[in-house]
Design a protein around this motif. Structure first.
Motif, PDB file in Angstrom:
ATOM      1  N   PHE A  70       0.833  -1.199   0.000  1.00 22.65           N
ATOM      2  CA  PHE A  70       0.000   0.000   0.000  1.00 22.65           C
ATOM      3  C   PHE A  70       0.869   1.251   0.000  1.00 22.65           C
ATOM      4  O   PHE A  70       0.633   2.191  -0.766  1.00 22.65           O
ATOM      5  N   ILE A  71       1.903   1.258   0.838  1.00 18.04           N
ATOM      6  CA  ILE A  71       2.822   2.407   0.882  1.00 18.04           C
ATOM      7  C   ILE A  71       3.547   2.545  -0.455  1.00 18.04           C
ATOM      8  O   ILE A  71       3.701   3.651  -0.980  1.00 18.04           O
ATOM      9  N   LEU A  72       3.995   1.432  -1.024  1.00 23.36           N
ATOM     10  CA  LEU A  72       4.684   1.465  -2.314  1.00 23.36           C
ATOM     11  C   LEU A  72       3.776   2.017  -3.410  1.00 23.36           C
ATOM     12  O   LEU A  72       4.195   2.882  -4.188  1.00 23.36           O
ATOM     13  N   LEU A  73       2.550   1.543  -3.467  1.00 23.07           N
ATOM     14  CA  LEU A  73       1.616   2.044  -4.483  1.00 23.07           C
ATOM     15  C   LEU A  73       1.290   3.514  -4.268  1.00 23.07           C
ATOM     16  O   LEU A  73       1.168   4.284  -5.230  1.00 23.07           O
ATOM     17  N   ARG A  74       1.165   3.916  -3.029  1.00 22.96           N
ATOM     18  CA  ARG A  74       0.878   5.335  -2.744  1.00 22.96           C
ATOM     19  C   ARG A  74       2.062   6.207  -3.140  1.00 22.96           C
ATOM     20  O   ARG A  74       1.891   7.284  -3.704  1.00 22.96           O
ATOM     21  N   THR A  75       3.279   5.744  -2.862  1.00 21.68           N
ATOM     22  CA  THR A  75       4.483   6.499  -3.225  1.00 21.68           C
ATOM     23  C   THR A  75       4.625   6.588  -4.737  1.00 21.68           C
ATOM     24  O   THR A  75       4.929   7.660  -5.273  1.00 21.68           O
ATOM     25  N   LEU A  76       4.407   5.462  -5.417  1.00 23.49           N
ATOM     26  CA  LEU A  76       4.494   5.479  -6.877  1.00 23.49           C
ATOM     27  C   LEU A  76       3.451   6.396  -7.503  1.00 23.49           C
ATOM     28  O   LEU A  76       3.747   7.106  -8.463  1.00 23.49           O
ATOM     29  N   SER A  77       2.254   6.379  -6.965  1.00 23.68           N
ATOM     30  CA  SER A  77       1.220   7.234  -7.534  1.00 23.68           C
ATOM     31  C   SER A  77       1.511   8.703  -7.256  1.00 23.68           C
ATOM     32  O   SER A  77       1.152   9.576  -8.040  1.00 23.68           O
TER      33      SER A  77
ATOM     34  N   MET B 288       4.703   9.940  -6.986  1.00 25.25           N
ATOM     35  CA  MET B 288       5.850  10.274  -7.826  1.00 25.25           C
ATOM     36  C   MET B 288       5.421  10.431  -9.278  1.00 25.25           C
ATOM     37  O   MET B 288       5.856  11.349  -9.964  1.00 25.25           O
ATOM     38  N   LEU B 289       4.612   9.515  -9.721  1.00 28.03           N
ATOM     39  CA  LEU B 289       4.091   9.590 -11.071  1.00 28.03           C
ATOM     40  C   LEU B 289       2.814  10.428 -11.013  1.00 28.03           C
ATOM     41  O   LEU B 289       2.562  11.130 -10.060  1.00 28.03           O
ATOM     42  N   GLU B 290       2.056  10.331 -11.979  1.00 30.70           N
ATOM     43  CA  GLU B 290       0.814  11.079 -11.985  1.00 30.70           C
ATOM     44  C   GLU B 290      -0.269  10.260 -11.301  1.00 30.70           C
ATOM     45  O   GLU B 290      -0.396   9.068 -11.553  1.00 30.70           O
ATOM     46  N   GLU B 291      -1.020  10.899 -10.399  1.00 37.18           N
ATOM     47  CA  GLU B 291      -2.123  10.196  -9.728  1.00 37.18           C
ATOM     48  C   GLU B 291      -3.170   9.865 -10.783  1.00 37.18           C
ATOM     49  O   GLU B 291      -3.813  10.727 -11.333  1.00 37.18           O
ATOM     50  N   SER B 292      -3.275   8.590 -11.076  1.00 34.94           N
ATOM     51  CA  SER B 292      -4.218   8.186 -12.118  1.00 34.94           C
ATOM     52  C   SER B 292      -5.267   7.266 -11.531  1.00 34.94           C
ATOM     53  O   SER B 292      -5.125   6.743 -10.424  1.00 34.94           O
ATOM     54  N   ILE B 293      -6.308   7.052 -12.283  1.00 30.36           N
ATOM     55  CA  ILE B 293      -7.385   6.154 -11.860  1.00 30.36           C
ATOM     56  C   ILE B 293      -6.870   4.727 -11.724  1.00 30.36           C
ATOM     57  O   ILE B 293      -7.341   3.965 -10.901  1.00 30.36           O
ATOM     58  N   GLY B 294      -5.840   4.374 -12.524  1.00 31.15           N
ATOM     59  CA  GLY B 294      -5.263   3.032 -12.462  1.00 31.15           C
ATOM     60  C   GLY B 294      -4.608   2.749 -11.120  1.00 31.15           C
ATOM     61  O   GLY B 294      -4.788   1.669 -10.551  1.00 31.15           O
ATOM     62  N   PHE B 295      -3.842   3.712 -10.592  1.00 32.68           N
ATOM     63  CA  PHE B 295      -3.202   3.515  -9.287  1.00 32.68           C
ATOM     64  C   PHE B 295      -4.235   3.479  -8.168  1.00 32.68           C
ATOM     65  O   PHE B 295      -4.124   2.692  -7.235  1.00 32.68           O
ATOM     66  N   LYS B 296      -5.244   4.334  -8.259  1.00 33.86           N
ATOM     67  CA  LYS B 296      -6.292   4.321  -7.229  1.00 33.86           C
ATOM     68  C   LYS B 296      -7.022   2.984  -7.230  1.00 33.86           C
ATOM     69  O   LYS B 296      -7.255   2.390  -6.186  1.00 33.86           O
ATOM     70  N   THR B 297      -7.367   2.510  -8.420  1.00 39.85           N
ATOM     71  CA  THR B 297      -8.064   1.229  -8.542  1.00 39.85           C
ATOM     72  C   THR B 297      -7.194   0.086  -8.031  1.00 39.85           C
ATOM     73  O   THR B 297      -7.676  -0.791  -7.302  1.00 39.85           O
ATOM     74  N   LEU B 298      -5.930   0.085  -8.393  1.00 38.00           N
ATOM     75  CA  LEU B 298      -5.008  -0.952  -7.948  1.00 38.00           C
ATOM     76  C   LEU B 298      -4.879  -0.952  -6.427  1.00 38.00           C
ATOM     77  O   LEU B 298      -4.888  -2.015  -5.790  1.00 38.00           O
ATOM     78  N   ARG B 299      -4.779   0.237  -5.844  1.00 38.25           N
ATOM     79  CA  ARG B 299      -4.671   0.350  -4.393  1.00 38.25           C
ATOM     80  C   ARG B 299      -5.926  -0.184  -3.710  1.00 38.25           C
ATOM     81  O   ARG B 299      -5.846  -0.955  -2.750  1.00 38.25           O
ATOM     82  N   VAL B 300      -7.079   0.201  -4.200  1.00 34.85           N
ATOM     83  CA  VAL B 300      -8.341  -0.237  -3.597  1.00 34.85           C
ATOM     84  C   VAL B 300      -8.490  -1.751  -3.726  1.00 34.85           C
ATOM     85  O   VAL B 300      -8.852  -2.437  -2.762  1.00 34.85           O
ATOM     86  N   LEU B 301      -8.207  -2.291  -4.903  1.00 31.65           N
ATOM     87  CA  LEU B 301      -8.316  -3.738  -5.107  1.00 31.65           C
ATOM     88  C   LEU B 301      -7.338  -4.500  -4.222  1.00 31.65           C
ATOM     89  O   LEU B 301      -7.691  -5.518  -3.623  1.00 31.65           O
ATOM     90  N   PHE B 302      -6.120  -4.004  -4.148  1.00 28.46           N
ATOM     91  CA  PHE B 302      -5.111  -4.686  -3.341  1.00 28.46           C
ATOM     92  C   PHE B 302      -5.517  -4.718  -1.869  1.00 28.46           C
ATOM     93  O   PHE B 302      -5.450  -5.761  -1.215  1.00 28.46           O
ATOM     94  N   VAL B 303      -5.932  -3.572  -1.348  1.00 25.70           N
ATOM     95  CA  VAL B 303      -6.320  -3.515   0.059  1.00 25.70           C
ATOM     96  C   VAL B 303      -7.570  -4.364   0.309  1.00 25.70           C
ATOM     97  O   VAL B 303      -7.651  -5.087   1.304  1.00 25.70           O
ATOM     98  N   THR B 304      -8.538  -4.330  -0.604  1.00 30.26           N
ATOM     99  CA  THR B 304      -9.760  -5.121  -0.439  1.00 30.26           C
ATOM    100  C   THR B 304      -9.446  -6.607  -0.382  1.00 30.26           C
ATOM    101  O   THR B 304      -9.892  -7.314   0.535  1.00 30.26           O
ATOM    102  N   PHE B 305      -8.672  -7.103  -1.356  1.00 30.04           N
ATOM    103  CA  PHE B 305      -8.337  -8.526  -1.356  1.00 30.04           C
ATOM    104  C   PHE B 305      -7.414  -8.888  -0.202  1.00 30.04           C
ATOM    105  O   PHE B 305      -7.494  -9.994   0.343  1.00 30.04           O
TER     106      PHE B 305
END
Length: 143
Positions: A40-47, A49-66
């Protein structure tokens, strides 16, 4: 493949069907929580550093949910181990006893019931055949 092997194998040690030990279940739960937090921290940091996109938000939500669903599954297995079977009744039993065990038990009950019915029917037929012979009737084997 290697990261999946290093992630999935240690976490799955708490899911074995044979006699489990508390240590492996606790290890699995703790390791899963560490993986959830780190990724979660890695995905938040990457998003960030890069541009906050819907893909990173979706990936974060899916990862935390599962991750949370897997955590509750491991926690359920752990509670099923530490709570004595005498106390696993009602809703607690439905929650803690694995479904494959319930299905196997129901299958064995059905088989036992069927065999009992067959024996009862055979006994009743046996009684009827003896009753007919005692009345002077001749059965097919004596005809």
């Amino acid at each position: 493949i290697i990261s999946g092997f290093l992630t999935i194998l240690p976490i799955s040690t708490g899911n074995r069907l044979e006699k489990r030990k508390y240590a492996s279940s606790i290890f699995s739960v703790i390791l899963l929580l560490v993986y959830i937090i780190l990724i979660f921290i890695l995905l938040r940091t990457l998003s960030a550093m890069l541009e906050e996109s819907i893909g990173f938000k979706t990936l974060r939500v899916l990862f935390v949910t599962f991750g949370i669903l897997t955590f509750f599954s491991l926690l359920k297995n752990f509670l099923g181990e530490i709570i004595p079977h005498d106390y696993q009744k009602g809703l607690l039993k439905i929650f803690l006893v694995p479904e494959h065990i319930t299905r196997t038990a129901n299958q064995k009950k059905a088989a036992t019931n069927k065999i009992n019915c067959m024996i009862k029917n055979a006994y009743e037929l046996h009684l009827l055949s003896h009753k007919g012979r005692n009345n002077g009737d001749v059965g097919p084997e004596h005809a």
